[in-house]
Design an enzyme around this catalytic site. Structure first.
Site, short mmCIF file in Angstrom:
data_model
loop_
_atom_site.label_atom_id
_atom_site.label_comp_id
_atom_site.label_asym_id
_atom_site.label_seq_id
_atom_site.Cartn_x
_atom_site.Cartn_y
_atom_site.Cartn_z
N HIS A 271 0.82 -1.17 -0.07
CA HIS A 271 0.10 -0.08 -0.06
C HIS A 271 1.01 1.24 0.28
CE1 HIS A 271 -3.11 2.95 1.17
NE2 HIS A 271 -4.02 2.00 0.69
N GLU A 324 -7.88 -4.96 -0.65
CA GLU A 324 -8.43 -5.78 -1.74
C GLU A 324 -8.36 -7.06 -1.73
OE1 GLU A 324 -7.62 -4.19 -5.50
OE2 GLU A 324 -8.46 -2.36 -4.70
N1 ACO Z 1 4.09 -7.34 -4.79
C1 ACO Z 1 5.40 -7.46 -5.10
N2 ACO Z 1 6.46 -6.42 -4.91
C2 ACO Z 1 5.79 -5.58 -4.30
C3 ACO Z 1 4.24 -5.23 -4.05
C4 ACO Z 1 3.62 -6.27 -4.38
N3 ACO Z 1 2.21 -6.25 -4.16
N4 ACO Z 1 4.06 -4.23 -3.43
C5 ACO Z 1 5.32 -3.49 -3.48
N5 ACO Z 1 6.20 -4.32 -4.14
C6 ACO Z 1 7.66 -4.04 -3.92
C7 ACO Z 1 7.86 -3.39 -5.31
O1 ACO Z 1 8.31 -4.29 -6.25
C8 ACO Z 1 9.20 -2.50 -5.07
O2 ACO Z 1 10.40 -3.32 -4.80
P1 ACO Z 1 11.90 -2.71 -5.43
O3 ACO Z 1 12.16 -1.43 -4.44
O4 ACO Z 1 12.63 -3.89 -5.30
O5 ACO Z 1 11.65 -2.48 -6.88
C9 ACO Z 1 8.89 -2.03 -3.54
O6 ACO Z 1 8.01 -3.19 -3.03
C10 ACO Z 1 8.19 -0.64 -3.26
O7 ACO Z 1 7.41 -0.60 -4.50
P2 ACO Z 1 6.40 0.75 -4.62
O8 ACO Z 1 5.61 0.44 -5.81
O9 ACO Z 1 7.29 2.15 -4.72
O10 ACO Z 1 5.77 0.91 -3.43
P3 ACO Z 1 4.26 1.62 -3.17
O11 ACO Z 1 4.18 1.50 -1.58
O12 ACO Z 1 4.14 2.87 -3.59
O13 ACO Z 1 3.14 0.50 -3.72
C11 ACO Z 1 1.18 -0.48 -4.43
C12 ACO Z 1 1.92 0.64 -3.39
C13 ACO Z 1 1.29 0.27 -5.91
C14 ACO Z 1 -0.18 -0.57 -3.95
C15 ACO Z 1 1.84 -1.63 -4.56
O14 ACO Z 1 2.04 -2.26 -3.34
C16 ACO Z 1 1.29 -2.75 -5.50
O15 ACO Z 1 1.47 -2.69 -6.75
N6 ACO Z 1 0.37 -3.65 -4.99
C17 ACO Z 1 -0.23 -4.67 -5.88
C18 ACO Z 1 -1.55 -4.16 -6.37
C19 ACO Z 1 -2.60 -3.96 -5.37
O16 ACO Z 1 -2.90 -4.60 -4.54
N7 ACO Z 1 -3.26 -2.65 -5.35
C20 ACO Z 1 -4.29 -2.17 -4.56
C21 ACO Z 1 -3.90 -1.35 -3.48
S1 ACO Z 1 -5.14 -1.05 -2.33
C22 ACO Z 1 -5.97 0.29 -3.11
O17 ACO Z 1 -5.52 0.94 -3.82
C23 ACO Z 1 -7.51 0.56 -2.44
#
Ligand code: ACO
Length: 386
Positions: A271, A324
């Protein structure tokens, strides 16, 4: 040439962590894993109050007494009925076969409703008229959404049930059958948990549109548009699709490692704001456990594996289950079709948007930031057409 404004400050990309307004509606504390509506824990409200109570709280700023609750229910129940001119146009909006996207159809229907009901610009309305417009859209949205879904499938819309509360009525209008009380309560808790969540993109959109003085319908139509983007509205159905793909909990470890190695995101985890467990996920896990079933046990095993594997493969990132993951499980158990997962989320989020519209209108200032121009230095000579 106008000189650059000496006071201009550069906002962080995506406005991340930038405070852009004061609000008394609620907030999210990412490090703590806590969010609140007004001065109350949102999760505690989900557990102890009805959706109607929380709706009242968001719009009026305080929880209702028993008598106020009754009056509010009497006031809002007739507003669930679709106005005849809108009802006439719904089959056209719902047309689209497999191309039908419920949220896009809802956006169109909300816009048409505001136009049909002759909503006036916020700038020209007194507080009472604004409240009436907001209440009307909040009450009507679940009816519009379920009617559009059914019409697209060639089914007759199910009119709202005058005696059923918000959550039970939503399931009733969707399926045509009165839901089991445990399903009605589970969905009510889910819908209550998604009413508001800080200054997210759709909420900000609603406030920007309101700040121009446009009508409440314009603000809500714009907010639905913002929510329809995959980066915001997400897709709880994708988390369930992942469970389908994993197939068996024993496959989870290998499946997740392979997905992460291929640079994929595990749906339902991580998140932008929470750096600990999403409180909505904790509550919805509990709700799912109460409903019970094989899928719950399966989801819990997969959840534990995902958290462990991500902790190992992404050390220091603190990635936990988000809303989610269990929202999908709960909705599936209550008989909501996957296609309606994100629209269901939108149906109660309208209440949060409307609370923000009313707050913005009560102390309005036009939201009008600036951008830094990065193109070729102007003015350049205008070339003759070649
Ligand atoms: N699966 C695998 N790796 C992940 C995930 C995930 N779900 N979430 C974050 N990471 C990793 C990224 O790959 C990244 O790794 P790196 O630094 O080695 O490249 C690191 O964690 C940070 O990622 P960011 O995208 O910068 O983190 P952020 O906190 O901004 O991400 C997000 C938030 C976009 C929700 C992300 O966690 C994600 O894509 N999750 C999966 C999709 C999802 O479930 N979306 C619904 C969100 S809830 C809502 O919107 C109501």
């Amino acid at each position: 040439m106008t000189p650059p404004q000496a006071t201009a400050t550069v906002a962080p990309r995506g406005l991340k962590n930038l405070l852009v307004a004061d609000t008394q509606i609620g907030d999210v504390r990412g490090e703590e894993g806590f969010y609140h509506y007004r001065q109350y824990s949102a999760i505690e409200l989900c557990e102890k109050r009805t959706l109607e109570d929380v709706w009242y709280l968001m719009l009026e700023g305080r929880l209702p007494s028993l008598a106020e609750r009754e009056t509010f229910i009497k006031e809002t129940a007739p507003l669930r009925e679709i106005p005849p001119d809108v009802a006439e146009a719904l089959p056209v909006i719902a047309h689209g076969g497999d191309r039908f996207i419920p949220l896009d159809a809802l956006r169109t229907a909300v816009s048409l409703t505001a136009y049909t009901l002759d909503f006036k610009p916020v700038l020209d309305c007194d507080a009472q008229t604004l409240r009436a417009n907001a209440l009307h859209l909040c009450a009507l949205t679940p009816t519009l959404l379920t009617a559009l879904y059914r019409l697209n499938r060639g089914e007759r819309p199910v009119p709202p049930h005058p005696k059923l509360p918000y959550g039970a009525n939503y399931l009733y209008m969707l399926t045509g059958a009165e839901p089991e009380p445990r399903h009605a309560r589970a969905i009510e808790q889910y819908l209550t948990s998604t009413i508001d969540h800080g200054f997210n993109a759709s909420t900000f959109t609603a406030r920007v549109i309101t700040s121009t003085g446009a009508d409440v319908g314009a603000a809500i139509t714009g907010a639905i548009g913002a929510l329809s983007g995959p980066l915001h509205g997400g897709a709880p159905s994708r988390a369930l699709e992942m469970l389908d793909l994993i197939g068996d909990p024993d496959n989870a470890d290998a499946w997740i490692r392979d997905a992460v190695r291929h640079g994929k995101r595990i749906m339902g985890f991580g998140h932008r704001v929470y750096r600990t467990e999403d409180p909505r996920a904790i509550m919805l896990r509990r709700v799912a456990e109460e409903l019970g079933g094989d899928i719950v046990e399966f989801a819990e095993r997969v959840e534990r594996t995902v958290v462990d594997v991500l902790a190992e493969l992404k050390p220091g990132r603190r990635i936990y289950t988000n809303v989610e993951f269990y929202a999908g499980v709960v909705m599936e158990l209550c008989g909501i079709p996957r296609r309606m997962f994100t629209p269901t989320f939108a149906s109660s989020r309208v209440i949060g948007w409307c609370a923000h519209v009313l707050e913005q209108a009560s102390d309005n200032v036009l939201i009008r930031p600036s951008a830094r121009y990065t193109g070729p230095p102007p003015p350049q000579p205008i070339p003759d057409p070649a």
